[in-house]
Design a protein around this motif. Structure first.
Motif, PDB file in Angstrom:
ATOM      1  N   LEU A 135      -9.099  -0.823   2.723  1.00  0.00           N
ATOM      2  CA  LEU A 135      -8.369  -0.152   1.644  1.00  0.00           C
ATOM      3  C   LEU A 135      -8.982   1.215   1.372  1.00  0.00           C
ATOM      4  CD1 LEU A 135      -7.751  -3.076  -0.901  1.00  0.00           C
ATOM      5  CD2 LEU A 135      -6.130  -2.063   0.727  1.00  0.00           C
ATOM      6  N   SER A 170      -4.273   6.480   0.488  1.00  0.00           N
ATOM      7  CA  SER A 170      -3.583   6.119   1.720  1.00  0.00           C
ATOM      8  C   SER A 170      -2.127   5.833   1.377  1.00  0.00           C
ATOM      9  CB  SER A 170      -4.232   4.905   2.372  1.00  0.00           C
ATOM     10  OG  SER A 170      -4.294   3.816   1.467  1.00  0.00           O
ATOM     11  N   ASP A 171      -1.224   6.067   2.295  1.00  0.00           N
ATOM     12  CA  ASP A 171       0.203   5.945   2.016  1.00  0.00           C
ATOM     13  C   ASP A 171       0.672   4.512   2.233  1.00  0.00           C
ATOM     14  OD1 ASP A 171       2.828   6.369   1.500  1.00  0.00           O
ATOM     15  OD2 ASP A 171       3.271   7.388   3.386  1.00  0.00           O
ATOM     16  N   THR A 172       0.588   3.692   1.197  1.00  0.00           N
ATOM     17  CA  THR A 172       1.062   2.313   1.303  1.00  0.00           C
ATOM     18  C   THR A 172       2.280   2.072   0.414  1.00  0.00           C
ATOM     19  OG1 THR A 172      -0.635   1.704  -0.331  1.00  0.00           O
ATOM     20  CG2 THR A 172      -1.153   1.310   1.991  1.00  0.00           C
ATOM     21  N   ALA A 190       0.775   0.231  -2.982  1.00  0.00           N
ATOM     22  CA  ALA A 190      -0.456   0.883  -3.431  1.00  0.00           C
ATOM     23  C   ALA A 190      -0.873   0.415  -4.824  1.00  0.00           C
ATOM     24  CB  ALA A 190      -0.273   2.404  -3.434  1.00  0.00           C
ATOM     25  N   TYR A 191       0.096  -0.008  -5.645  1.00  0.00           N
ATOM     26  CA  TYR A 191      -0.249  -0.409  -7.016  1.00  0.00           C
ATOM     27  C   TYR A 191      -1.029  -1.722  -7.044  1.00  0.00           C
ATOM     28  CZ  TYR A 191       2.780   3.458  -8.255  1.00  0.00           C
ATOM     29  OH  TYR A 191       3.327   4.711  -8.349  1.00  0.00           O
ATOM     30  N   GLY A 232      -4.299  -1.117  -5.054  1.00  0.00           N
ATOM     31  CA  GLY A 232      -5.266  -0.312  -5.806  1.00  0.00           C
ATOM     32  C   GLY A 232      -6.050  -1.138  -6.806  1.00  0.00           C
ATOM     33  N   TRP A 245      -8.654  -3.032  -4.881  1.00  0.00           N
ATOM     34  CA  TRP A 245      -9.698  -2.052  -4.537  1.00  0.00           C
ATOM     35  C   TRP A 245     -10.598  -1.769  -5.746  1.00  0.00           C
ATOM     36  CZ3 TRP A 245     -10.309   2.869  -6.676  1.00  0.00           C
ATOM     37  CH2 TRP A 245     -11.250   3.695  -6.051  1.00  0.00           C
ATOM     38  N   PHE A 254      -6.800   5.467  -6.670  1.00  0.00           N
ATOM     39  CA  PHE A 254      -6.247   4.895  -5.437  1.00  0.00           C
ATOM     40  C   PHE A 254      -4.847   5.439  -5.160  1.00  0.00           C
ATOM     41  CE2 PHE A 254      -4.437   1.775  -2.563  1.00  0.00           C
ATOM     42  CZ  PHE A 254      -5.506   1.492  -1.707  1.00  0.00           C
ATOM     43  N   VAL A 255      -3.968   5.375  -6.182  1.00  0.00           N
ATOM     44  CA  VAL A 255      -2.604   5.887  -6.005  1.00  0.00           C
ATOM     45  C   VAL A 255      -2.589   7.407  -6.070  1.00  0.00           C
ATOM     46  CG1 VAL A 255      -0.228   5.785  -6.855  1.00  0.00           C
ATOM     47  CG2 VAL A 255      -1.679   3.757  -6.978  1.00  0.00           C
TER      48      VAL A 255
END
Length: 385
Positions: A82, A86-88, A92-93, A96, A99, A163-164
């Motif tokens: 993670l 990064s483009d997830t 990502a929420y 994140g 993470w 993260f986002v």
């Protein structure tokens, strides 16, 4: 017709039933906009609309997430891979949050998650915070981390910030985690102290309507970060830790001291300091039982957001003007602006008339028909099964 439960959907996806199901709500903010990243005051309330998550633990360092609301299959990620920013996509929420929990030293070893949400996306009603908080609440319970609702909100905010990559304040996550049924949440975003303020509108013959304009203007891209930077520049120039430290009574002299900082900084400072004051006004009115007097304060807040912060748009302005002209007690945009939603305080007896007036005004202007529903102060994040 057979209804497929979220447990059934989870079982079909992952081959076994979930260990539990959790829910976390979206929110509307009654008053106090763009104040949370200035250490200021806010007063959100949770909506009955929720993100719901069926979750089970894993022990192999794998995170699998699926959303019933996105036309995409299961997203599989390795926890040790993670990476912030990064483009997830939507994943990502929840990713994140995992993470952020692991970065904070919590022993999360993986999860299977299936999500479904009734929080309108793009409506400025914190659909992303609901996803983050429901994930954090579920993992806190399953891994027996012992974190409080406020601590979970802080970790969820870190997920969105770091993260986002969205520089949001703490209000949305705190509202989703900490609001209680029948109350608005009076929150000091500096120390996260909070008070549940009774907000039983029905007992007063009132309603708070949410008007989702169903629009999102591209102008909003990057505008939030620019205003945050402007507020921080104003605080530095005034020699204070944050704009919340500028007393409302001293606002005129503070604006004079900002003469060299540019008009934008002056306008942003004027909005934040005055909106903190409006939160205090609303608290005093609610404590005194004078709920109807909150209406004009909402309108003042909208004018400030429109003229000083400049985050409104024609659709939001039309909600406020058409609703008040039809007899609403007050109205204002809520959330980040440039589209999204407005709130309207109405007498229960005139709610239908006001709703009709707003819908007709949108049709006459050639706008997409808005979605209108009552905001009922609801429960924050909790386990539901």
């Amino acid at each position: 017709m057979t209804t497929v439960t979220i447990e059934d959907a989870f079982t079909e996806l992952y081959g076994a039933g979930p260990e539990g199901v959790w829910a976390a709500p979206g929110r509307v903010n009654l008053i106090g906009e763009y104040t949370d990243f200035n250490d200021g005051f806010v007063m959100p309330l949770a909506l009955p609309h929720t993100a719901v998550a069926a979750v089970s633990r894993r022990t192999d360092g794998v995170l699998r997430v699926h959303s019933a609301d996105v036309s995409q299959g299961v997203v599989q990620l390795r926890l040790d891979a993670l990476e912030p920013l990064s483009d997830t996509g939507w994943a990502a929420y929840p990713a994140g949050v995992v993470w952020a929990l692991r970065e904070a030293g919590h022993p999360v070893t993986g999860a299977d998650i299936h999500l479904s949400s009734t929080v309108p996306t793009g409506g400025g009603l914190s659909s992303s915070a609901a996803l983050e908080v429901v994930t954090a609440t579920a993992l806190n319970d399953l891994y027996e981390l012992g974190l409080s609702a406020s601590q979970l909100a802080v970790l969820a905010q870190r997920a969105e910030n770091d993260f986002v990559g969205v520089p949001c304040g703490i209000m949305d996550q705190m509202a989703s985690a900490c609001c209680t049924e029948g109350n608005a949440l009076y929150l000091d975003t500096r120390d996260l102290s909070q008070r549940q303020v009774p907000f039983d509108l029905a007992a007063q013959g009132l309603q708070l309507l949410v008007v989702d304009t169903r629009v999102k203007h591209a102008l909003g891209d990057g505008a939030y970060a620019e205003r945050r930077a402007g507020c921080e520049a104003g605080a530095r120039a005034l020699g204070v830790r944050a704009l919340r430290d500028v007393p409302y009574a001293e606002l005129p002299s503070a604006l004079e001291r900002l003469a060299d900082e540019g008009e934008n900084v002056r306008r942003y400072v004027r909005h934040v300091v005055s909106d903190d004051h409006r939160v205090e006004q609303v608290i005093a009115l609610l404590d005194a039982g004078d709920v109807r007097a909150v209406g004009p304060v909402l309108v003042e807040g909208h004018v400030s957001l429109r003229d000083d912060l400049r985050v409104s748009c024609p659709e939001l302005d039309l909600v406020v003007s058409s609703a008040t002209a039809a007899g609403a007690l007050g109205a204002r945009m809520t959330g980040g602006g440039f589209g999204g939603s407005a709130i309207v305080l109405v007498e229960e007896a005139t709610a239908a008339v006001v709703s009709k007036a707003v819908t007709e005004a949108f049709a006459a202007a050639g706008h997409t028909a808005p979605r209108i529903f009552p905001a009922v102060p609801s429960q924050g994040a909790r386990r539901v099964a």
